[in-house]
Design a protein around this motif. Sequence first.
Motif, PDB file in Angstrom:
ATOM      1  N   PHE A   1       0.831  -1.209   0.000  1.00 34.99           N
ATOM      2  CA  PHE A   1       0.000   0.000   0.000  1.00 34.99           C
ATOM      3  C   PHE A   1       0.865   1.259   0.000  1.00 34.99           C
ATOM      4  CE2 PHE A   1      -2.202   3.363   2.365  1.00 34.99           C
ATOM      5  CZ  PHE A   1      -3.304   3.518   1.538  1.00 34.99           C
ATOM      6  N   VAL A   2       1.878   1.280   0.859  1.00 41.62           N
ATOM      7  CA  VAL A   2       2.725   2.468   0.975  1.00 41.62           C
ATOM      8  C   VAL A   2       3.535   2.683  -0.300  1.00 41.62           C
ATOM      9  CG1 VAL A   2       4.678   3.446   2.233  1.00 41.62           C
ATOM     10  CG2 VAL A   2       2.815   2.374   3.475  1.00 41.62           C
ATOM     11  N   ILE A   3       4.150   1.629  -0.814  1.00 45.90           N
ATOM     12  CA  ILE A   3       4.950   1.771  -2.034  1.00 45.90           C
ATOM     13  C   ILE A   3       4.066   2.129  -3.220  1.00 45.90           C
ATOM     14  CG2 ILE A   3       6.380   0.501  -3.679  1.00 45.90           C
ATOM     15  CD1 ILE A   3       7.626  -0.924  -1.292  1.00 45.90           C
ATOM     16  N   GLY A   4       2.884   1.534  -3.309  1.00 44.36           N
ATOM     17  CA  GLY A   4       1.956   1.885  -4.381  1.00 44.36           C
ATOM     18  C   GLY A   4       1.513   3.339  -4.313  1.00 44.36           C
TER      19      GLY A   4
ATOM     20  N   GLY B   1      -3.899   0.584  -4.826  1.00 41.64           N
ATOM     21  CA  GLY B   1      -4.682  -0.642  -4.972  1.00 41.64           C
ATOM     22  C   GLY B   1      -3.876  -1.761  -5.608  1.00 41.64           C
ATOM     23  N   PHE B   2      -3.133  -1.443  -6.665  1.00 36.14           N
ATOM     24  CA  PHE B   2      -2.291  -2.463  -7.289  1.00 36.14           C
ATOM     25  C   PHE B   2      -1.178  -2.910  -6.358  1.00 36.14           C
ATOM     26  CE2 PHE B   2      -3.722  -1.004 -11.650  1.00 36.14           C
ATOM     27  CZ  PHE B   2      -4.430  -2.160 -11.901  1.00 36.14           C
ATOM     28  N   GLY B   3      -0.624  -1.986  -5.585  1.00 37.55           N
ATOM     29  CA  GLY B   3       0.403  -2.358  -4.612  1.00 37.55           C
ATOM     30  C   GLY B   3      -0.141  -3.295  -3.549  1.00 37.55           C
TER      31      GLY B   3
ATOM     32  N   ILE C   1      -0.752  -8.730  -1.330  1.00 38.85           N
ATOM     33  CA  ILE C   1      -1.599  -9.865  -0.944  1.00 38.85           C
ATOM     34  C   ILE C   1      -1.141 -11.132  -1.665  1.00 38.85           C
ATOM     35  CG2 ILE C   1      -3.925 -10.827  -1.180  1.00 38.85           C
ATOM     36  CD1 ILE C   1      -4.986  -7.994  -0.648  1.00 38.85           C
ATOM     37  N   ALA C   2      -0.868 -11.023  -2.953  1.00 38.39           N
ATOM     38  CA  ALA C   2      -0.459 -12.200  -3.721  1.00 38.39           C
ATOM     39  C   ALA C   2       0.868 -12.763  -3.212  1.00 38.39           C
ATOM     40  CB  ALA C   2      -0.356 -11.847  -5.202  1.00 38.39           C
TER      41      ALA C   2
END
Length: 65
Positions: free
Chosen positions: A16-19, A43-45, A50-51
């Motif tokens: 989240f932070v890096i994204g 969102g993508f981060g 998660i993955a």
Amino acid sequence: MRNEYKYLTTLLIIGFVIGALIGILLWMFLEFNAGFSISISAGFGMLLGIAIGSVIDYKNKKESR
């Protein structure tokens, strides 16, 4: 209580932070819409976190059996 999803939680926050930082950079340098670029990148981060976290936790849980 032991946290079974240690890597998932950690990588979710880091993603989240890096994204969000990548979204800010896209907004600053490429002049995209601020809200769109920051929210989509965060969102993508999070999805990437998660993955990756799920795969690591799954492997650790599988090895501990």
